[in-house]
Design an enzyme around this catalytic site. Sequence first.
Site, PDB file in Angstrom:
ATOM      1  N   ASN A  21       7.941  -5.419  -0.996  1.00 45.62           N
ATOM      2  CA  ASN A  21       7.873  -4.359   0.000  1.00 45.62           C
ATOM      3  C   ASN A  21       6.420  -4.345   0.452  1.00 45.62           C
ATOM      4  O   ASN A  21       5.546  -3.817  -0.251  1.00 45.62           O
ATOM      5  CB  ASN A  21       8.286  -3.011  -0.578  1.00 45.62           C
ATOM      6  CG  ASN A  21       8.302  -1.913   0.490  1.00 45.62           C
ATOM      7  OD1 ASN A  21       7.775  -2.094   1.585  1.00 45.62           O
ATOM      8  ND2 ASN A  21       8.900  -0.784   0.171  1.00 45.62           N
ATOM      9  N   ASP A  53       2.088 -15.536   6.406  1.00 45.63           N
ATOM     10  CA  ASP A  53       1.720 -16.946   6.209  1.00 45.63           C
ATOM     11  C   ASP A  53       1.761 -17.320   4.730  1.00 45.63           C
ATOM     12  O   ASP A  53       2.134 -18.446   4.382  1.00 45.63           O
ATOM     13  CB  ASP A  53       0.316 -17.215   6.770  1.00 45.63           C
ATOM     14  CG  ASP A  53       0.313 -17.315   8.299  1.00 45.63           C
ATOM     15  OD1 ASP A  53       1.402 -17.314   8.905  1.00 45.63           O
ATOM     16  OD2 ASP A  53      -0.786 -17.375   8.878  1.00 45.63           O
ATOM     17  N   ARG A  72       6.866   0.891  13.689  1.00 44.47           N
ATOM     18  CA  ARG A  72       7.530   0.309  12.513  1.00 44.47           C
ATOM     19  C   ARG A  72       8.660  -0.654  12.913  1.00 44.47           C
ATOM     20  O   ARG A  72       9.297  -1.270  12.066  1.00 44.47           O
ATOM     21  CB  ARG A  72       8.101   1.408  11.612  1.00 44.47           C
ATOM     22  CG  ARG A  72       7.049   2.280  10.996  1.00 44.47           C
ATOM     23  CD  ARG A  72       7.649   3.303  10.045  1.00 44.47           C
ATOM     24  NE  ARG A  72       6.808   4.477   9.962  1.00 44.47           N
ATOM     25  CZ  ARG A  72       5.745   4.602   9.170  1.00 44.47           C
ATOM     26  NH1 ARG A  72       5.410   3.620   8.353  1.00 44.47           N
ATOM     27  NH2 ARG A  72       5.010   5.704   9.172  1.00 44.47           N
ATOM     28  N   PRO A  80       0.794  -1.226   0.000  1.00 49.71           N
ATOM     29  CA  PRO A  80       0.000   0.000   0.000  1.00 49.71           C
ATOM     30  C   PRO A  80       0.829   1.279   0.000  1.00 49.71           C
ATOM     31  O   PRO A  80       1.859   1.366   0.664  1.00 49.71           O
ATOM     32  CB  PRO A  80      -0.828  -0.092   1.290  1.00 49.71           C
ATOM     33  CG  PRO A  80      -0.163  -1.129   2.121  1.00 49.71           C
ATOM     34  CD  PRO A  80       0.515  -2.075   1.166  1.00 49.71           C
ATOM     35  N   ASN A  81       0.337   2.231  -0.773  1.00 49.76           N
ATOM     36  CA  ASN A  81       0.889   3.592  -0.882  1.00 49.76           C
ATOM     37  C   ASN A  81       2.199   3.688  -1.648  1.00 49.76           C
ATOM     38  O   ASN A  81       2.713   4.783  -1.859  1.00 49.76           O
ATOM     39  CB  ASN A  81       1.046   4.242   0.510  1.00 49.76           C
ATOM     40  CG  ASN A  81      -0.282   4.346   1.230  1.00 49.76           C
ATOM     41  OD1 ASN A  81      -1.229   4.883   0.677  1.00 49.76           O
ATOM     42  ND2 ASN A  81      -0.374   3.824   2.439  1.00 49.76           N
ATOM     43  N   ARG A  85      12.744   4.924  12.747  1.00 52.57           N
ATOM     44  CA  ARG A  85      11.480   5.666  12.665  1.00 52.57           C
ATOM     45  C   ARG A  85      10.580   5.336  13.872  1.00 52.57           C
ATOM     46  O   ARG A  85      11.067   4.941  14.908  1.00 52.57           O
ATOM     47  CB  ARG A  85      10.810   5.362  11.323  1.00 52.57           C
ATOM     48  CG  ARG A  85      11.671   5.800  10.129  1.00 52.57           C
ATOM     49  CD  ARG A  85      10.999   5.543   8.807  1.00 52.57           C
ATOM     50  NE  ARG A  85       9.776   6.317   8.666  1.00 52.57           N
ATOM     51  CZ  ARG A  85       8.853   6.102   7.706  1.00 52.57           C
ATOM     52  NH1 ARG A  85       9.072   5.150   6.812  1.00 52.57           N
ATOM     53  NH2 ARG A  85       7.769   6.830   7.649  1.00 52.57           N
ATOM     54  N   TYR A 103      11.082   9.091   1.401  1.00 52.07           N
ATOM     55  CA  TYR A 103      11.141   8.087   0.336  1.00 52.07           C
ATOM     56  C   TYR A 103      11.833   8.558  -0.937  1.00 52.07           C
ATOM     57  O   TYR A 103      12.069   7.755  -1.842  1.00 52.07           O
ATOM     58  CB  TYR A 103       9.719   7.595   0.007  1.00 52.07           C
ATOM     59  CG  TYR A 103       9.040   6.966   1.205  1.00 52.07           C
ATOM     60  CD1 TYR A 103       9.490   5.751   1.723  1.00 52.07           C
ATOM     61  CD2 TYR A 103       7.967   7.586   1.847  1.00 52.07           C
ATOM     62  CE1 TYR A 103       8.894   5.176   2.834  1.00 52.07           C
ATOM     63  CE2 TYR A 103       7.355   7.024   2.956  1.00 52.07           C
ATOM     64  CZ  TYR A 103       7.827   5.826   3.445  1.00 52.07           C
ATOM     65  OH  TYR A 103       7.246   5.258   4.548  1.00 52.07           O
ATOM     66  N   HIS A 153       4.160  -4.497   9.216  1.00 57.14           N
ATOM     67  CA  HIS A 153       4.090  -4.375  10.662  1.00 57.14           C
ATOM     68  C   HIS A 153       2.829  -5.007  11.258  1.00 57.14           C
ATOM     69  O   HIS A 153       2.684  -5.053  12.474  1.00 57.14           O
ATOM     70  CB  HIS A 153       4.153  -2.889  11.055  1.00 57.14           C
ATOM     71  CG  HIS A 153       5.192  -2.130  10.274  1.00 57.14           C
ATOM     72  ND1 HIS A 153       6.542  -2.418  10.383  1.00 57.14           N
ATOM     73  CD2 HIS A 153       5.090  -1.133   9.347  1.00 57.14           C
ATOM     74  CE1 HIS A 153       7.206  -1.611   9.559  1.00 57.14           C
ATOM     75  NE2 HIS A 153       6.364  -0.833   8.930  1.00 57.14           N
ATOM     76  N   HIS A 184      12.728  -2.373   2.286  1.00 55.49           N
ATOM     77  CA  HIS A 184      12.137  -1.145   2.817  1.00 55.49           C
ATOM     78  C   HIS A 184      13.014   0.018   2.377  1.00 55.49           C
ATOM     79  O   HIS A 184      14.232  -0.004   2.596  1.00 55.49           O
ATOM     80  CB  HIS A 184      11.996  -1.184   4.343  1.00 55.49           C
ATOM     81  CG  HIS A 184      11.052  -2.254   4.754  1.00 55.49           C
ATOM     82  ND1 HIS A 184       9.701  -2.148   4.524  1.00 55.49           N
ATOM     83  CD2 HIS A 184      11.265  -3.465   5.299  1.00 55.49           C
ATOM     84  CE1 HIS A 184       9.127  -3.259   4.927  1.00 55.49           C
ATOM     85  NE2 HIS A 184      10.040  -4.084   5.399  1.00 55.49           N
ATOM     86  N   ILE A 185      12.378   0.986   1.769  1.00 58.55           N
ATOM     87  CA  ILE A 185      13.107   2.137   1.245  1.00 58.55           C
ATOM     88  C   ILE A 185      13.737   2.914   2.399  1.00 58.55           C
ATOM     89  O   ILE A 185      14.905   3.292   2.350  1.00 58.55           O
ATOM     90  CB  ILE A 185      12.137   3.027   0.437  1.00 58.55           C
ATOM     91  CG1 ILE A 185      11.617   2.242  -0.781  1.00 58.55           C
ATOM     92  CG2 ILE A 185      12.807   4.328   0.001  1.00 58.55           C
ATOM     93  CD1 ILE A 185      10.420   2.890  -1.461  1.00 58.55           C
ATOM     94  N   SER A 186      12.957   3.137   3.425  1.00 57.88           N
ATOM     95  CA  SER A 186      13.443   3.887   4.593  1.00 57.88           C
ATOM     96  C   SER A 186      14.012   2.926   5.628  1.00 57.88           C
ATOM     97  O   SER A 186      13.721   1.726   5.600  1.00 57.88           O
ATOM     98  CB  SER A 186      12.284   4.680   5.208  1.00 57.88           C
ATOM     99  OG  SER A 186      11.303   3.791   5.724  1.00 57.88           O
ATOM    100  N   GLU A 210      12.710  -9.095   1.266  1.00 55.10           N
ATOM    101  CA  GLU A 210      11.875  -7.920   1.529  1.00 55.10           C
ATOM    102  C   GLU A 210      12.730  -6.657   1.474  1.00 55.10           C
ATOM    103  O   GLU A 210      13.908  -6.673   1.837  1.00 55.10           O
ATOM    104  CB  GLU A 210      11.135  -8.027   2.869  1.00 55.10           C
ATOM    105  CG  GLU A 210      12.016  -8.029   4.072  1.00 55.10           C
ATOM    106  CD  GLU A 210      11.424  -7.294   5.277  1.00 55.10           C
ATOM    107  OE1 GLU A 210      10.283  -6.820   5.218  1.00 55.10           O
ATOM    108  OE2 GLU A 210      12.144  -7.195   6.278  1.00 55.10           O
TER     109      GLU A 210
HETATM  110  C1  DQA Z   1       8.135   1.185   3.947  1.00 57.56           C
HETATM  111  C2  DQA Z   1       8.175   1.413   5.469  1.00 57.56           C
HETATM  112  C3  DQA Z   1       6.809   1.169   6.076  1.00 57.56           C
HETATM  113  O1  DQA Z   1       6.855   1.375   7.473  1.00 57.56           O
HETATM  114  C4  DQA Z   1       5.789   2.132   5.474  1.00 57.56           C
HETATM  115  O2  DQA Z   1       4.512   1.875   5.995  1.00 57.56           O
HETATM  116  C5  DQA Z   1       5.793   2.143   3.999  1.00 57.56           C
HETATM  117  C6  DQA Z   1       7.074   2.047   3.284  1.00 57.56           C
HETATM  118  C7  DQA Z   1       9.491   1.528   3.284  1.00 57.56           C
HETATM  119  O3  DQA Z   1       9.668   1.113   2.152  1.00 57.56           O
HETATM  120  O4  DQA Z   1      10.328   2.214   3.866  1.00 57.56           O
HETATM  121  O5  DQA Z   1       4.764   2.339   3.368  1.00 57.56           O
HETATM  122  O6  DQA Z   1       7.881  -0.181   3.698  1.00 57.56           O
END
Ligand code: DQA
Length: 160
Positions: free
Chosen positions: A73, A86, A110, A9-10, A106, A22, A79, A99-101, A97
């Site tokens: 990702n 599963d 998270r 998401p997002n 943070r 990001y 979280h 994670h950009i950040s 996996e």
């Molecule tokens: C994320 C980190 C997550 O905590 C956050 O909800 C995201 C992006 C990252 O790529 O840093 O949407 O997965």
Amino acid sequence: MKIVVIQGPNLNMLGVREQNIYGPMKLEEIHAQMKDVASQNGVEIEFFQSNLEGEIVDKIQECYGEAQGIIINAAAYTHTSIAIRDAISAVSIPTIEVHISNVYRREEFRQKNLIAPVCASSVIGFGPFGYHLAMMGMLQIMNEIKAAQEAQAQAQKAQA
Ligand code: DQA
């Protein structure tokens, strides 16, 4: 060999959302770079993004018997989602996996990661370059699988 890249998401909002965290790169640009690396290495690649947990679970299940590697990702679902964890565990496909950040620098919510324990590896905090690192890692895993399969075939041949 096929890699499926799953974005949660997002992440379709990259380039717009919180650029201070990001960066300015759009998801399409990240995917274009990954596609180049895949084609340079003779690997098939597919991209999928969804804001819905169940759709991500469905996509992971679809990978079974179809893909040899998953790069995911799971974004905020990282979280919270036992269902995604599963699904990764169920298909038993090497998964990295991203994670950009750096989630560990943070908010406290998270710090909890339900996905990492079922993944081969995690790439965290390198910005969009993390996807490139994940590609390198996945190609390495695939080479190791190929080498193991070839060694097994040789051993079977020698026995026959
Ligand atoms: C994320 C980190 C997550 O905590 C956050 O909800 C995201 C992006 C990252 O790529 O840093 O949407 O997965």
